[in-house]
Design a protein around this motif. Structure first.
Motif, PDB file in Angstrom:
ATOM      1  N   LYS A 147      -0.909  -4.887   1.866  1.00  0.00           N
ATOM      2  CA  LYS A 147      -2.295  -4.441   1.956  1.00  0.00           C
ATOM      3  C   LYS A 147      -3.110  -5.298   2.928  1.00  0.00           C
ATOM      4  O   LYS A 147      -3.023  -6.529   2.907  1.00  0.00           O
ATOM      5  CB  LYS A 147      -2.943  -4.500   0.573  1.00  0.00           C
ATOM      6  N   LYS A 148      -3.899  -4.642   3.744  1.00  0.00           N
ATOM      7  CA  LYS A 148      -4.753  -5.346   4.704  1.00  0.00           C
ATOM      8  C   LYS A 148      -5.806  -6.183   3.986  1.00  0.00           C
ATOM      9  O   LYS A 148      -6.313  -7.180   4.535  1.00  0.00           O
ATOM     10  CB  LYS A 148      -5.417  -4.346   5.649  1.00  0.00           C
ATOM     11  N   SER A 149      -6.132  -5.815   2.770  1.00  0.00           N
ATOM     12  CA  SER A 149      -7.146  -6.556   2.010  1.00  0.00           C
ATOM     13  C   SER A 149      -6.694  -7.976   1.673  1.00  0.00           C
ATOM     14  O   SER A 149      -7.517  -8.823   1.296  1.00  0.00           O
ATOM     15  CB  SER A 149      -7.493  -5.808   0.722  1.00  0.00           C
ATOM     16  N   ASN A 170      -7.743 -16.175   1.091  1.00  0.00           N
ATOM     17  CA  ASN A 170      -6.356 -15.932   0.667  1.00  0.00           C
ATOM     18  C   ASN A 170      -5.338 -16.547   1.626  1.00  0.00           C
ATOM     19  O   ASN A 170      -4.193 -16.125   1.674  1.00  0.00           O
ATOM     20  CB  ASN A 170      -6.108 -14.417   0.555  1.00  0.00           C
ATOM     21  N   ASP A 179       0.836  -1.208   0.000  1.00  0.00           N
ATOM     22  CA  ASP A 179       0.000   0.000   0.000  1.00  0.00           C
ATOM     23  C   ASP A 179       0.871   1.258   0.000  1.00  0.00           C
ATOM     24  O   ASP A 179       2.114   1.169  -0.066  1.00  0.00           O
ATOM     25  CB  ASP A 179      -0.965  -0.001   1.191  1.00  0.00           C
ATOM     26  N   ASN A 190      -7.763 -12.420   4.330  1.00  0.00           N
ATOM     27  CA  ASN A 190      -9.136 -12.920   4.309  1.00  0.00           C
ATOM     28  C   ASN A 190      -9.094 -14.440   4.178  1.00  0.00           C
ATOM     29  O   ASN A 190      -8.075 -15.021   3.801  1.00  0.00           O
ATOM     30  CB  ASN A 190      -9.952 -12.284   3.178  1.00  0.00           C
TER      31      ASN A 190
END
Length: 561
Positions: free
Chosen positions: A151-153, A159, A145, A156
């Motif tokens: 990236k925190k995204s 992933n 980022d 999940n």
């Protein structure tokens, strides 16, 4: 402790305090004894039918490799499975050709939708780095980022494989690759904190194993045995590949059992148990080290030489550390420098037994090389044995004089006594014409990789033995020189170990100074060192630790088919 300069003249050690100190170590006895002699009948050979089935399955796996859809992710996952199951040595050419084509296509510019898949990118990066291809770590920039963090995204439930692949890839970094340092911190912290209850069982198991021992630090043979269970429980596993891997493991195990029987018989014939009862009996553990360095069937002679070299240098080390007087040690050191059986006329009985066994072993190396018309391997092997014994003598003089050297002094001697050069030259002497004189020159030249392996081995060993071994170590040297605590010394050494690992990674990237066959000997040496030595836990000195289980699963228990 008062500090005195080390002695430079012959020392007589009739002093009672010295004698008591140098005889204060009691080693754990062998947990194996004559097991691999008395149970030889249990280790039957493969039948003709089993060998034919193994060959048939091998060809089916080769076809599988060729017929796998030309989808990079599927191909990468197949290669990864083949390597982790310990059968990649059968398919070196196929794997090299494919990965080279991927590198040639991708190292300048990475394009395609799959490059947004963290699992795909990280797996490709690791496989190429493992193969020696210097794929840029910039391939991970797309996952960073604006604050320079991953990236925190990415975090999940869909992933998890991507985070795990990033974790494994991060260990292949070299100096200056800050993005991989960040990758390790990011991935390891999230793998540790993930809720495994909701995960597929095989994935949870894989994460736990990875956090204990990442792929880069895994000894191939042990890793294969563990991965078979994980792979078998994965619903997507290939049954042909799994059956081939199991059958191949058991076939190679029988080869190792025969070799272990032979080296145990050699060790028993030396009769060190009675003639040198104060030295460690670690011939089985020595063979485990050799198999961790070379497990493939074609390296049988290298395994034999390496096993004997480790067992012999263990005996010599125990004489210098815990038994011999300085008068005897000086005599033995000079005799090794002369390398002449006539020196036996001037030795005490116990030293004569060790000296003769040492010369006989190197005569065996020479005889094997004469058969194929070369002489240089035994020259290098002898010279490195001479050097390590001279290093032991320097350490003995330090101990006698209660002299704790500086870290620079200590590591200069440790470069020799750490063992990589001596053990590597002894093992390479079993590879015949595959290893050139120039390769031996590189091994003994003090390369970055050898220095890194020495540092890795010496620091791991000293951290494991600190407090249990009466002689001083790198921990003592660092504490005295820097006025530091044990905890501060360990923290500093952990930093140095990470740097050493990166240096080893660097030396394994193409173009390499010597063939990868040579480099892997040193890399595998670091792997087995880390496996054996943990802070406060000497798995070689105390064979009742995890090492016993390693021996059992590699050399006694076959894989259920």
């Amino acid at each position: 402790m008062e500090n005195h300069p080390p002695a430079t003249t012959p020392i007589s050690t009739k002093d009672a305090n010295f004698e008591n100190a140098r005889r204060s170590v009691t080693y754990h006895p062998s947990v194996w004894g004559d097991y691999f002699l008395t149970h030889a009948s249990d280790f039957s050979e493969f039948s003709t039918g089993e060998v034919e089935e193994l060959q048939k399955l091998k060809e089916e796996v080769r076809k599988l490799f060729v017929t796998t859809p030309d989808d990079p992710l599927h191909k990468f996952e197949l290669i990864d499975a083949i390597q982790r199951l310990g059968v990649a040595y059968h398919f070196d050419n196929e794997i090299e050709i494919y990965l080279k084509s991927i590198y040639d296509t991708n190292h300048l510019e990475c394009i395609g939708k799959e490059d947004n898949d963290l699992h795909m990118v990280a797996l490709r990066f690791r496989l190429l780095r493992q193969q020696g291809y210097d794929l840029s770590s910039d391939v991970f920039n797309k996952f960073i980022d604006h604050e320079g963090k991953f990236k925190k995204s990415l975090i999940n439930d869909n992933n998890i494989k991507g985070i795990l692949s990033l974790y494994e890839a991060s260990y292949f970094g070299i100096q200056g690759e800050e993005i991989l340092d960040e990758a390790l911190e990011f991935s390891s912290s999230h793998l540790k904190s993930m809720n495994q209850i909701r995960m597929i069982k095989t994935l949870a198991t894989q994460i736990n194993e990875a956090l204990k021992t990442p792929i880069l630090k895994t000894c191939v043979r042990l890793g294969a045995r563990k991965f078979m269970t994980i792979y078998q429980d994965d619903d997507s596993h290939n049954e042909i590949l799994l059956k081939f891997a199991k059958l191949d493991f058991n076939y190679v195990q029988k080869i190792h059992q025969k070799e272990l029987h032979d080296v145990t018989r050699w060790w028993k014939a030396l009769d060190f148990k009675n003639k040198l009862p104060f030295v460690r009996d670690r011939v089985v553990e020595s063979f485990f080290w050799a198999v961790s360095d070379y497990f493939e069937p074609q390296y049988h002679l290298s395994r034999k030489f390496l096993t004997k070299a480790i067992a012999m240098i263990t005996a010599v080390d125990d004489i210098y550390d815990n038994y011999g007087s300085m008068d005897d040690l000086e005599l033995f050191t000079n005799a090794v420098e002369r390398w002449d059986y006539s020196c036996l006329n001037y030795m005490s009985t116990y030293m004569g037994h060790c000296y003769k066994a040492l010369l006989d072993f190197y005569a065996e190396i020479e005889d094997e090389n004469v058969k194929i018309g070369i002489s240089y391997p035994v020259h290098y092997a002898k010279e490195e044995m001479k050097n390590i014994i001279k290093g032991y003598y320097e350490e003995a003089k330090w101990f006698y004089n209660n002299y704790i050297p500086t870290m620079e002094e200590y590591m200069k001697v440790a470069f020799v006594t750490g063992g990589p050069s001596m053990l590597t030259t002894a093992s390479l002497a079993g590879m015949g014409n595959l290893i050139s004189k120039e390769d031996f020159d590189w091994v003994v030249s003090g390369s970055l990789m050898t220095w890194a392996a020495v540092k890795f081995g010496r620091l791991m060993n000293d951290m494991a033995g600190h407090g249990a071994d009466p002689k001083f170590s790198a921990v003592d040297c660092y504490m005295k020189e820097n006025g530091a605590s044990k905890e501060e010394a360990f923290a500093e050494f952990e930093k140095q170990l990470k740097k050493a690992l990166k240096d080893i990674n660097q030396e394994c990237l193409q173009p390499t100074a010597v063939p990868i066959t040579v480099l892997m000997r040193i890399r595998n040496f670091a792997r087995v060192i880390e496996l054996t030595y943990k802070p406060g836990d000497d798995g070689y000195g105390n064979p009742k630790t995890a090492t016993k289980g390693f021996v059992q699963c590699l050399f006694i228990e076959p894989v259920p088919i």
